[in-house]
Design an enzyme around this catalytic site. Structure first.
Site, PDB file in Angstrom:
ATOM      1  N   HIS A   1      33.230  37.844  31.322  1.00 33.95           N
ATOM      2  CA  HIS A   1      32.346  38.640  32.297  1.00 33.95           C
ATOM      3  C   HIS A   1      32.206  37.899  33.498  1.00 33.95           C
ATOM      4  O   HIS A   1      32.497  36.808  33.855  1.00 33.95           O
ATOM      5  CB  HIS A   1      30.646  38.221  31.758  1.00 33.95           C
ATOM      6  CG  HIS A   1      29.767  38.758  32.350  1.00 33.95           C
ATOM      7  ND1 HIS A   1      29.318  40.198  32.630  1.00 33.95           N
ATOM      8  CD2 HIS A   1      28.687  38.183  33.171  1.00 33.95           C
ATOM      9  CE1 HIS A   1      28.315  40.351  33.486  1.00 33.95           C
ATOM     10  NE2 HIS A   1      27.925  39.034  33.885  1.00 33.95           N
ATOM     11  N   ASN A   2      32.102  38.704  34.605  1.00 37.68           N
ATOM     12  CA  ASN A   2      32.509  38.451  36.219  1.00 37.68           C
ATOM     13  C   ASN A   2      33.619  37.622  36.312  1.00 37.68           C
ATOM     14  O   ASN A   2      33.360  36.636  36.773  1.00 37.68           O
ATOM     15  CB  ASN A   2      30.839  37.792  36.435  1.00 37.68           C
ATOM     16  CG  ASN A   2      29.891  38.615  36.606  1.00 37.68           C
ATOM     17  OD1 ASN A   2      29.911  39.764  36.795  1.00 37.68           O
ATOM     18  ND2 ASN A   2      28.661  38.214  36.730  1.00 37.68           N
TER      19      ASN A   2
ATOM     20  N   HIS B   1      30.257  40.338  43.283  1.00 37.41           N
ATOM     21  CA  HIS B   1      29.135  40.642  42.663  1.00 37.41           C
ATOM     22  C   HIS B   1      28.066  41.098  43.674  1.00 37.41           C
ATOM     23  O   HIS B   1      27.594  40.364  44.640  1.00 37.41           O
ATOM     24  CB  HIS B   1      28.337  39.126  42.054  1.00 37.41           C
ATOM     25  CG  HIS B   1      27.331  39.314  41.066  1.00 37.41           C
ATOM     26  ND1 HIS B   1      26.391  39.391  41.274  1.00 37.41           N
ATOM     27  CD2 HIS B   1      27.610  39.348  39.592  1.00 37.41           C
ATOM     28  CE1 HIS B   1      25.941  39.579  39.896  1.00 37.41           C
ATOM     29  NE2 HIS B   1      26.458  39.789  39.010  1.00 37.41           N
TER      30      HIS B   1
ATOM     31  N   GLU C   1      33.481  47.992  36.387  1.00 38.76           N
ATOM     32  CA  GLU C   1      32.314  48.375  36.797  1.00 38.76           C
ATOM     33  C   GLU C   1      32.323  49.100  38.528  1.00 38.76           C
ATOM     34  O   GLU C   1      32.482  48.219  39.441  1.00 38.76           O
ATOM     35  CB  GLU C   1      31.182  47.271  36.900  1.00 38.76           C
ATOM     36  CG  GLU C   1      29.762  47.759  37.137  1.00 38.76           C
ATOM     37  CD  GLU C   1      28.760  46.235  37.016  1.00 38.76           C
ATOM     38  OE1 GLU C   1      27.941  46.264  37.888  1.00 38.76           O
ATOM     39  OE2 GLU C   1      28.961  45.514  36.006  1.00 38.76           O
TER      40      GLU C   1
END
Length: 751
Positions: free
Chosen positions: A308-309, A353, A387
């Protein structure tokens, strides 16, 4: 003799209070070694045993080099780097004097050595230096890369070749050789006048370095027993005799006497100890360390190591983004990485982010890192989880970069044109990259052929922001509008991993749509698991599900992945940059099958009509019994404080379905990190053994505050070998703590 359980009991003056731990070697710059003295000096014994004392590259490293350390566009500083005579560590100069342990790095902690401009740092800041003069040392765990430029190309090659030889020899060492290497490196440091003789004062210094807390009377008695020349000094064979006494393993001798068949002379005590210290004597089943599972089943039948990330190297609030984070994730076997894509200047998409202070990197640089590093540790397919927050124009740019940089690696059409919606296997997708993203709605004409409608999405992806209200509140209306659009160019690349919403679970069987991938927050996935466990497990037999941490985890903390694996979720995404028990579980889950990032799910999580429910697993069927016997050479927690001695205890944790989760621990042993002895038995009743992970944890007991972490090792129960086994401990960030081990006896009984 040195193995005992000293809790809070009284002891006689002659009884040793042994408290030894692997201290971080003192990082004082050693003087250059001359080739002529190499065979006489204890410090070079290790290099001699490695066959490297006469190696020209190693000799150059022992003399040291003045290398430029490069950290930014303006920060290029000359520093002295020198291989220490133990062959295990490199001392380096720092502008400000730090604690000795802060002036070294260990060869065993190196992940890779790259030549030329093969790191983000050197590509950005090293342009003034020819690639032939540059090298990057990448480390395991969270330590930053070391980007260096040598005065000449040949000097750079000395370090590249020399480190490669040292790493190769170190990798080939047996555990016994590592222990010998370790103790002789301390012997060299304790020999203050470098005369290859050890006075009692120097022996006491050695004991303190390895944290043997032995009273003077007992230590002197051992010293005199080995001082055959009676000259108050140990040398040659006398030193070796002393070390043999120090490293003696009484518990192994007892086991050997109990089970050996002397009349057949099948194995000597030495051979028995060597076997128990070898990979065959370790807790992990060696047959499971290579790819041994069926890799020909659909992707949905595997747990897949997921990040994730991925771009972050620290927290998601203000931490730096870096392509190196992707390289590290791939090195750890990760097969699904995340790319948060945003509009960038000059028509170039960025990854960062959103709505935070994290730094930004170019989308194309990340794709280049995927091209260069995705298959260095595993040949099996990589999934790029997009994303997407970009408008149509920059989405087209993303599609162009994906196609032009990845080339034939990228899956752009179904492998089987007759069954385009069926998921292929990892074996069929070796060396290929899949894109997980939004897909334009498709319809079928009269002859059954698929039509494209650019106005609508395929059910729309449930983006992470949908459940992260604090972020969505910040998103501007224009950005929301853009996020709902998808360009045909990018849509065409979502072949087998079409992002979709998973709002509810239908308990009744529905037509399969294996090409759809649902994205859920940990909260929703947990709710499905607890309230509709069987329906969720059935859903995951045919379709991929990606689970990600809640957005409220601002410090990039992780959730327990075991809960999601229990329901068959394949893509359980964690923050790889955040160490902790959650990442230990992830490492343990994917430790097997060649650490290729794919692990076949149990049969009941692959059958469409499964009746399995992780909340209702049935009665216990398996008993796990762990006898915790001893530990050896535990690491020193405070390398700069000689009096810092651990009081170790061992906790055994079982992670599985809720009914199986449990942990039990031993008593603590006072002031002994060298060879503490427990001889305590811990027993666990298990209902679903196929999903169980066993985590062995060593902690330093503290009565007034939380215990300090010392080391751990995690592995699947089905890969845990029975009998007497050594467990090789790892640090908090997954680096080896060699030669630190636990010695246990394992018994697994099925009813």
């Amino acid at each position: 003799m040195l193995c005992g359980s000293w809790r809070r009991s009284r002891r006689s003056p002659e009884e040793p209070l042994v408290a030894a731990q692997v201290a971080t070697p003192l990082a004082l710059p050693p003087s250059p070694a001359s080739p002529d003295s190499g065979t006489k000096r204890p410090g070079l014994r290790a290099l001699k045993k490695m066959g490297l004392t006469e190696d020209e590259d190693v000799q150059a490293m022992l003399r040291g080099s003045r290398l430029l350390k490069i950290r930014s566009r303006t920060w290029h500083k000359e520093r002295l780097y020198r291989l220490q005579e133990d062959g295990l560590s490199v001392w380096f100069q720092r502008r400000i004097q730090h604690a000795p342990s802060k002036h070294i790095f260990f060869v065993q902690h190196i992940e890779a050595v790259r030549e030329g401009h093969q790191s983000e740092g050197l590509r950005r800041f090293g342009g003034a230096y020819a690639p032939a003069r540059c090298l990057t040392i990448a480390f395991k765990g969270r330590r930053k890369n070391l980007d260096l430029a040598a005065p000449t190309a040949e000097e750079a090659q000395c370090w590249v070749r020399g480190l490669a030889k040292l790493r190769e020899r170190l990798e080939a060492m047996s555990q016994r050789e590592r222990l010998d290497h370790w103790i002789w490196s301390y012997l060299h440091r304790a020999d203050s006048d470098q005369d290859s003789k050890m006075s009692f004062k120097e022996i006491k210094s050695l004991l303190r370095m390895v944290n043997v807390d032995m009273n003077d009377m007992y230590a002197y008695r051992l010293f005199k027993e080995c001082d055959h020349s009676n000259n108050e000094c140990l040398e040659g064979a006398e030193i070796e005799a002393f070390l043999r006494r120090l490293l003696r393993r009484p518990e192994l001798e007892e086991i050997f006497r109990r089970y050996s068949a002397k009349q057949h002379e099948l194995m000597t005590l030495d051979g028995f100890i060597m076997y128990l210290l070898s990979p065959e004597g370790a807790a992990l089943n060696m047959a499971h360390s290579c790819v041994f599972q069926d890799m020909g089943q659909p992707l949905a039948h595997y747990f897949i190591s997921s990040s994730h990330n991925t771009y972050l190297t620290d927290s998601q609030i203000g931490g730096p983004s870096s392509t190196e984070a992707y390289v590290r994730a791939f090195a750890q076997g990760c097969r699904c990485v995340e790319l948060d894509c945003w509009e960038g200047p000059g028509g170039e998409p960025l990854i960062y982010h959103g709505h935070t202070l994290t730094s930004k990197i170019l989308f194309r640089d990340v794709i280049q890192a995927v091209h260069d590093h995705a298959f260095t540790s595993s040949p099996y397919p990589v999934i790029l989880s997009l994303e997407n927050h970009c408008g149509l124009e920059q989405q087209a740019v993303m599609a162009h970069h994906l196609r032009s940089i990845l080339g034939d690696m990228l899956v752009t059409q179904a492998l089987d044109s007759h069954n385009p919606e069926e998921l292929p296997s990892p074996e069929q997708l070796k060396g290929r990259v899949l894109v997980k993203g939004k897909k334009l709605l498709t319809a079928r004409n009269e002859d059954g052929r698929m039509l494209l409608d650019g106005r609508m999405l395929l059910d729309g992806e449930e983006e992470e922001e949908e459940e992260e209200e604090t972020e969505e509140a910040l998103e501007a209306a224009e950005q929301r509008r853009r996020a709902k659009q998808i360009s045909p160019e990018l849509s065409a690349l979502a072949v087998y991993c079409c992002a979709s919403r998973l709002r509810t679970l239908d308990p009744r069987p529905s037509p399969p749509q294996p090409y759809k991938v649902g994205s859920l927050s940990e909260r929703k996935a947990r709710k499905f698991t607890r309230e509709a466990g069987n329906s969720f497990a059935r859903h995951n037999t045919q379709q991929l599900t990606r689970v990600y941490p809640m957005g409220l985890r601002m410090n990039s903390a992780n959730y327990n992945p075991q809960e999601m694996w229990n329901a068959g979720c394949q893509l359980v995404a964690l923050n790889f940059q955040t160490p902790g028990y959650e990442m230990d579980l992830n490492t343990g889950r994917f430790l097997i099958n060649g650490q290729c990032g794919y692990v076949l799910k149990p049969a009941y999580l692959r059958q469409l009509d499964t009746t399995f429910d992780p909340e209702c697993p049935g009665p216990p069927s398996t008993t796990l019994t762990v006898q915790v016997l001893t530990a050896q050479q535990l690491p020193k927690l405070n390398a700069e404080k000689p009096s810092s001695i651990v009081d170790p205890l061992v906790r055994v944790e079982v992670h599985g379905v809720p009914a199986d989760c449990a942990h039990k621990e031993t008593d603590y042993v006072l002031n002994n990190g060298f060879n503490p002895c427990w001889k305590q038995t811990l027993k666990f009743q298990l209902r679903v053994p196929e999903l169980v992970l066993v985590r062995f944890v060593v902690e330093d007991y503290d009565s007034t505050s939380p215990n300090d972490f010392v080391g751990q090792f995690t592995l699947p129960l089905n890969s845990l070998k029975q009998g007497y086994r050594h467990i090789h401990l790892l640090s908090k960030d997954g680096a080896s703590l060699s030669p630190a081990t636990l010695f246990v006896h394992i018994r697994i009984q099925n009813s």
